[in-house]
Design an enzyme around this catalytic site. Structure first.
Site, PDB file in Angstrom:
ATOM      1  N   GLU A   1       7.794   4.471  32.936  1.00 27.32           N
ATOM      2  CA  GLU A   1       8.451   3.234  32.513  1.00 27.32           C
ATOM      3  C   GLU A   1       9.872   3.160  33.055  1.00 27.32           C
ATOM      4  OE1 GLU A   1       9.408   0.557  28.524  1.00 27.32           O
ATOM      5  OE2 GLU A   1       8.193   2.374  28.361  1.00 27.32           O
TER       6      GLU A   1
ATOM      7  N   GLU B   1       5.518  10.561  24.080  1.00 30.17           N
ATOM      8  CA  GLU B   1       6.630  10.469  25.010  1.00 30.17           C
ATOM      9  C   GLU B   1       7.286  11.828  25.219  1.00 30.17           C
ATOM     10  OE1 GLU B   1       7.856   5.923  23.583  1.00 30.17           O
ATOM     11  OE2 GLU B   1       9.378   7.517  23.590  1.00 30.17           O
TER      12      GLU B   1
ATOM     13  N   LYS C   1      -1.215   8.801  23.144  1.00 29.37           N
ATOM     14  CA  LYS C   1      -0.089   8.863  24.079  1.00 29.37           C
ATOM     15  C   LYS C   1       1.147   9.333  23.336  1.00 29.37           C
ATOM     16  CE  LYS C   1       1.986   5.065  25.629  1.00 29.37           C
ATOM     17  NZ  LYS C   1       3.417   5.295  25.193  1.00 29.37           N
TER      18      LYS C   1
ATOM     19  N   ASP D   1       3.193   1.668  20.043  1.00 28.90           N
ATOM     20  CA  ASP D   1       4.147   1.542  18.944  1.00 28.90           C
ATOM     21  C   ASP D   1       5.087   0.364  19.176  1.00 28.90           C
ATOM     22  OD1 ASP D   1       5.689   2.636  20.966  1.00 28.90           O
ATOM     23  OD2 ASP D   1       6.365   4.373  19.816  1.00 28.90           O
ATOM     24  N   SER D   2       4.923  -0.311  20.305  1.00 31.34           N
ATOM     25  CA  SER D   2       5.601  -1.597  20.521  1.00 31.34           C
ATOM     26  C   SER D   2       5.163  -2.627  19.492  1.00 31.34           C
ATOM     27  CB  SER D   2       5.322  -2.114  21.940  1.00 31.34           C
ATOM     28  OG  SER D   2       3.925  -2.128  22.211  1.00 31.34           O
TER      29      SER D   2
ATOM     30  N   ASP E   1      -0.712   5.123  20.482  1.00 29.79           N
ATOM     31  CA  ASP E   1       0.548   5.863  20.509  1.00 29.79           C
ATOM     32  C   ASP E   1       0.708   6.758  19.286  1.00 29.79           C
ATOM     33  OD1 ASP E   1       1.861   5.300  22.879  1.00 29.79           O
ATOM     34  OD2 ASP E   1       2.883   3.530  22.093  1.00 29.79           O
TER      35      ASP E   1
END
Length: 270
Positions: free
Chosen positions: A187, A120, A118, A49-50, A88
Protein backbone atom coordinates in the site's frame (compact mmCIF):
# COMPACT_ATOMS: atom_id res chain seq x y z
CA UNK A 1 -6.77 -21.89 -22.73
CA UNK A 2 -6.77 -21.45 -18.95
CA UNK A 3 -9.98 -22.56 -17.26
CA UNK A 4 -11.34 -20.19 -14.62
CA UNK A 5 -11.52 -22.02 -11.28
CA UNK A 6 -14.96 -22.56 -9.79
CA UNK A 7 -13.59 -21.41 -6.43
CA UNK A 8 -10.46 -19.31 -6.00
CA UNK A 9 -8.04 -20.93 -3.59
CA UNK A 10 -4.54 -20.12 -2.39
CA UNK A 11 -2.76 -22.23 -4.99
CA UNK A 12 -4.68 -20.48 -7.78
CA UNK A 13 -3.08 -17.18 -6.70
CA UNK A 14 0.44 -18.47 -7.17
CA UNK A 15 -0.53 -20.15 -10.44
CA UNK A 16 -1.96 -16.85 -11.72
CA UNK A 17 1.34 -15.11 -10.92
CA UNK A 18 3.27 -17.81 -12.75
CA UNK A 19 1.04 -17.34 -15.82
CA UNK A 20 1.28 -13.55 -15.64
CA UNK A 21 -2.46 -13.14 -15.03
CA UNK A 22 -3.51 -10.07 -13.05
CA UNK A 23 -5.57 -10.68 -9.91
CA UNK A 24 -8.48 -8.55 -8.71
CA UNK A 25 -9.54 -7.75 -5.16
CA UNK A 26 -12.16 -5.43 -3.67
CA UNK A 27 -13.24 -4.82 -0.11
CA UNK A 28 -16.70 -5.99 0.91
CA UNK A 29 -18.50 -5.65 4.21
CA UNK A 30 -21.98 -7.08 3.57
CA UNK A 31 -23.85 -9.72 1.60
CA UNK A 32 -25.39 -7.34 -0.95
CA UNK A 33 -22.17 -5.89 -2.31
CA UNK A 34 -20.25 -9.15 -1.88
CA UNK A 35 -22.74 -10.98 -4.11
CA UNK A 36 -22.46 -8.30 -6.78
CA UNK A 37 -18.66 -8.34 -6.77
CA UNK A 38 -18.55 -12.13 -6.75
CA UNK A 39 -20.89 -12.31 -9.75
CA UNK A 40 -18.70 -9.69 -11.48
CA UNK A 41 -15.79 -12.15 -11.28
CA UNK A 42 -13.66 -10.41 -8.64
CA UNK A 43 -11.03 -12.94 -7.53
CA UNK A 44 -10.74 -11.95 -3.86
CA UNK A 45 -13.00 -10.15 -1.43
CA UNK A 46 -11.27 -8.44 1.48
CA UNK A 47 -13.32 -7.87 4.59
CA UNK A 48 -11.02 -5.09 5.66
CA UNK A 49 -10.74 -3.24 8.92
CA UNK A 50 -11.43 -0.25 6.67
CA UNK A 51 -14.98 -1.07 7.74
CA UNK A 52 -14.17 1.26 10.62
CA UNK A 53 -13.82 4.24 8.27
CA UNK A 54 -16.34 3.31 5.61
CA UNK A 55 -19.21 1.79 7.58
CA UNK A 56 -18.74 2.77 11.24
CA UNK A 57 -17.72 6.44 10.78
CA UNK A 58 -14.42 6.13 12.67
CA UNK A 59 -11.58 8.38 11.54
CA UNK A 60 -9.08 5.49 11.68
CA UNK A 61 -9.13 1.68 11.68
CA UNK A 62 -7.79 1.51 15.23
CA UNK A 63 -11.13 1.16 17.09
CA UNK A 64 -12.18 -1.90 15.03
CA UNK A 65 -12.41 -5.17 16.99
CA UNK A 66 -12.64 -8.85 16.15
CA UNK A 67 -16.28 -8.66 17.20
CA UNK A 68 -16.82 -5.96 14.56
CA UNK A 69 -15.21 -8.08 11.86
CA UNK A 70 -17.11 -11.30 12.44
CA UNK A 71 -20.65 -10.35 11.28
CA UNK A 72 -19.30 -8.63 8.18
CA UNK A 73 -16.97 -11.48 7.23
CA UNK A 74 -19.68 -14.05 7.90
CA UNK A 75 -22.08 -12.27 5.54
CA UNK A 76 -19.48 -11.98 2.78
CA UNK A 77 -18.35 -15.59 3.08
CA UNK A 78 -21.94 -16.87 2.99
CA UNK A 79 -22.66 -15.39 -0.45
CA UNK A 80 -19.27 -15.66 -2.18
CA UNK A 81 -19.45 -18.55 -4.62
CA UNK A 82 -16.10 -18.07 -6.39
CA UNK A 83 -14.08 -15.34 -4.71
CA UNK A 84 -11.50 -16.12 -2.05
CA UNK A 85 -12.61 -14.31 1.12
CA UNK A 86 -9.87 -12.70 3.22
CA UNK A 87 -10.55 -11.05 6.59
CA UNK A 88 -8.36 -8.54 8.41
CA UNK A 89 -6.97 -9.15 11.86
CA UNK A 90 -7.74 -5.76 13.46
CA UNK A 91 -5.40 -3.72 15.60
CA UNK A 92 -4.83 -5.27 19.01
CA UNK A 93 -5.73 -8.80 17.96
CA UNK A 94 -2.24 -10.09 17.08
CA UNK A 95 0.44 -7.65 18.26
CA UNK A 96 0.99 -9.41 21.59
CA UNK A 97 2.51 -12.43 19.88
CA UNK A 98 1.85 -15.74 18.13
CA UNK A 99 -0.54 -17.07 20.77
CA UNK A 100 -2.82 -14.05 20.57
CA UNK A 101 -2.65 -14.02 16.77
CA UNK A 102 -3.55 -17.69 16.58
CA UNK A 103 -6.49 -17.28 18.95
CA UNK A 104 -7.85 -14.33 16.96
CA UNK A 105 -7.35 -16.00 13.58
CA UNK A 106 -8.90 -19.30 14.68
CA UNK A 107 -11.96 -17.46 15.93
CA UNK A 108 -12.32 -15.51 12.68
CA UNK A 109 -11.94 -18.63 10.56
CA UNK A 110 -14.34 -20.73 12.65
CA UNK A 111 -17.05 -18.09 13.04
CA UNK A 112 -17.02 -16.57 9.54
CA UNK A 113 -16.11 -19.16 6.93
CA UNK A 114 -13.38 -16.92 5.49
CA UNK A 115 -10.52 -18.62 3.65
CA UNK A 116 -7.59 -16.49 4.85
CA UNK A 117 -6.60 -13.68 7.18
CA UNK A 118 -4.49 -10.56 6.64
CA UNK A 119 -2.23 -8.76 9.09
CA UNK A 120 0.04 -5.76 8.88
CA UNK A 121 3.80 -5.58 9.41
CA UNK A 122 7.10 -7.03 8.31
CA UNK A 123 9.77 -8.87 10.27
CA UNK A 124 8.12 -7.98 13.58
CA UNK A 125 5.12 -10.23 12.76
CA UNK A 126 7.10 -13.16 11.34
CA UNK A 127 6.44 -15.30 14.46
CA UNK A 128 2.71 -14.64 14.14
CA UNK A 129 2.66 -15.54 10.44
CA UNK A 130 4.62 -18.72 11.10
CA UNK A 131 2.25 -19.77 13.90
CA UNK A 132 -0.83 -19.21 11.75
CA UNK A 133 0.70 -21.01 8.78
CA UNK A 134 1.69 -23.95 10.96
CA UNK A 135 -1.94 -24.14 12.09
CA UNK A 136 -3.15 -24.34 8.49
CA UNK A 137 -4.39 -20.74 8.20
CA UNK A 138 -3.44 -18.89 4.99
CA UNK A 139 -1.99 -15.46 5.71
CA UNK A 140 -1.81 -12.34 3.55
CA UNK A 141 0.91 -9.88 4.50
CA UNK A 142 0.51 -6.09 4.31
CA UNK A 143 3.47 -3.74 3.85
CA UNK A 144 4.13 -0.11 2.93
CA UNK A 145 1.60 2.22 4.49
CA UNK A 146 -0.02 0.18 7.21
CA UNK A 147 -3.08 2.05 8.54
CA UNK A 148 -2.96 0.40 11.98
CA UNK A 149 0.43 2.11 12.49
CA UNK A 150 -0.61 5.49 11.14
CA UNK A 151 0.22 7.31 14.38
CA UNK A 152 3.80 6.05 14.22
CA UNK A 153 4.06 6.68 10.47
CA UNK A 154 2.72 10.21 10.73
CA UNK A 155 -0.49 9.57 8.81
CA UNK A 156 -1.17 8.19 5.33
CA UNK A 157 2.23 8.73 3.74
CA UNK A 158 4.02 6.90 0.94
CA UNK A 159 6.46 4.33 2.34
CA UNK A 160 9.65 2.92 0.82
CA UNK A 161 11.04 6.14 -0.61
CA UNK A 162 14.83 6.21 -0.82
CA UNK A 163 17.29 3.35 -1.13
CA UNK A 164 17.42 2.50 2.56
CA UNK A 165 13.64 2.46 3.02
CA UNK A 166 13.21 0.44 -0.17
CA UNK A 167 15.69 -2.15 1.07
CA UNK A 168 13.89 -2.43 4.40
CA UNK A 169 10.58 -2.93 2.65
CA UNK A 170 12.05 -5.59 0.37
CA UNK A 171 13.59 -7.38 3.34
CA UNK A 172 10.25 -7.30 5.16
CA UNK A 173 8.52 -8.75 2.10
CA UNK A 174 10.98 -11.62 1.84
CA UNK A 175 10.70 -12.28 5.58
CA UNK A 176 6.90 -12.53 5.65
CA UNK A 177 6.86 -14.82 2.62
CA UNK A 178 9.56 -17.07 4.10
CA UNK A 179 7.37 -17.26 7.22
CA UNK A 180 4.49 -18.54 5.08
CA UNK A 181 2.52 -15.57 3.69
CA UNK A 182 0.63 -16.61 0.54
CA UNK A 183 0.39 -13.05 -0.83
CA UNK A 184 1.50 -9.55 0.13
CA UNK A 185 -0.51 -6.33 -0.09
CA UNK A 186 1.66 -3.30 -0.92
CA UNK A 187 0.00 0.00 0.00
CA UNK A 188 1.23 3.45 -1.04
CA UNK A 189 4.65 2.28 -2.22
CA UNK A 190 6.61 3.90 -5.08
CA UNK A 191 5.89 1.97 -8.26
CA UNK A 192 9.54 1.00 -8.95
CA UNK A 193 9.90 -0.37 -5.41
CA UNK A 194 6.68 -2.37 -5.73
CA UNK A 195 7.86 -3.70 -9.10
CA UNK A 196 11.11 -4.89 -7.53
CA UNK A 197 9.31 -6.60 -4.65
CA UNK A 198 6.93 -8.24 -7.13
CA UNK A 199 9.91 -9.54 -9.11
CA UNK A 200 11.68 -11.14 -6.15
CA UNK A 201 8.67 -12.72 -4.43
CA UNK A 202 7.34 -16.15 -5.48
CA UNK A 203 3.84 -15.22 -4.25
CA UNK A 204 1.53 -12.53 -5.65
CA UNK A 205 1.73 -8.88 -4.66
CA UNK A 206 -1.55 -6.99 -4.47
CA UNK A 207 -1.11 -3.27 -4.95
CA UNK A 208 -3.10 -0.31 -3.68
CA UNK A 209 -1.37 2.88 -4.69
CA UNK A 210 1.69 0.83 -5.65
CA UNK A 211 1.77 1.07 -9.43
CA UNK A 212 0.89 -1.21 -12.30
CA UNK A 213 3.58 -3.87 -11.94
CA UNK A 214 2.03 -5.65 -8.95
CA UNK A 215 0.47 -9.04 -9.63
CA UNK A 216 -2.97 -7.72 -8.67
CA UNK A 217 -4.82 -4.68 -7.43
CA UNK A 218 -7.18 -3.94 -4.54
CA UNK A 219 -9.38 -0.94 -3.83
CA UNK A 220 -11.81 -0.03 -1.09
CA UNK A 221 -15.11 -0.48 -2.87
CA UNK A 222 -16.67 2.82 -1.81
CA UNK A 223 -13.71 4.61 -3.43
CA UNK A 224 -13.86 2.45 -6.56
CA UNK A 225 -17.61 3.03 -6.99
CA UNK A 226 -17.64 6.76 -6.22
CA UNK A 227 -19.77 6.60 -3.09
CA UNK A 228 -18.46 9.84 -1.57
CA UNK A 229 -17.26 13.30 -2.53
CA UNK A 230 -13.59 12.35 -2.09
CA UNK A 231 -11.37 9.45 -3.09
CA UNK A 232 -7.63 8.87 -2.55
CA UNK A 233 -5.37 9.84 -5.42
CA UNK A 234 -4.63 6.20 -6.23
CA UNK A 235 -8.30 5.16 -6.25
CA UNK A 236 -9.86 5.64 -9.68
CA UNK A 237 -13.63 6.17 -9.52
CA UNK A 238 -15.06 3.56 -11.88
CA UNK A 239 -18.61 4.79 -11.31
CA UNK A 240 -20.67 7.38 -9.46
CA UNK A 241 -22.86 5.00 -7.49
CA UNK A 242 -23.28 7.45 -4.63
CA UNK A 243 -24.84 10.07 -6.92
CA UNK A 244 -27.12 7.45 -8.49
CA UNK A 245 -28.25 6.21 -5.07
CA UNK A 246 -28.94 9.77 -3.90
CA UNK A 247 -30.97 10.44 -7.05
CA UNK A 248 -33.01 7.27 -6.48
CA UNK A 249 -33.69 8.19 -2.84
CA UNK A 250 -34.69 11.72 -3.85
CA UNK A 251 -37.07 10.43 -6.52
CA UNK A 252 -38.62 8.01 -4.03
CA UNK A 253 -39.15 10.75 -1.46
CA UNK A 254 -40.67 13.08 -4.06
CA UNK A 255 -43.19 10.46 -5.21
CA UNK A 256 -44.19 9.51 -1.68
CA UNK A 257 -44.74 13.16 -0.74
CA UNK A 258 -46.72 13.88 -3.90
CA UNK A 259 -48.88 10.79 -3.46
CA UNK A 260 -47.83 9.19 -6.78
CA UNK A 261 -46.20 6.22 -5.07
CA UNK A 262 -47.50 3.68 -4.52
CA UNK A 263 -49.76 3.63 -7.59
CA UNK A 264 -52.02 0.86 -8.83
CA UNK A 265 -49.15 -1.12 -10.32
CA UNK A 266 -47.53 -1.32 -6.88
CA UNK A 267 -50.66 -2.08 -4.83
CA UNK A 268 -52.88 -5.10 -4.19
CA UNK A 269 -56.49 -4.40 -5.16
CA UNK A 270 -57.93 -7.67 -3.89
Amino acid sequence: MTQTPKRMRVHHLREAKERGERLTMLTAYDAVTARIFDEAGIDMLLVGDSIGNTMHAHTTTLPVTVDDMIPAARAVARVAQRALVVVDLPFGSYEAGPEQALGSAVRLMKETGAAAVKLEGGQRVVPQIRALTDAGIPVFGHLGYTPQSENLLGGPRVQGRGDEAAERLSADAVAVVEAGAVAVVLEMVPAPVAARVTEILPVPTIGIGAGAECDGQVLVWVDMAGMGDWSPRFAKRFGEVGAALKAAATAYADEVRSGTFPDGAHSFER
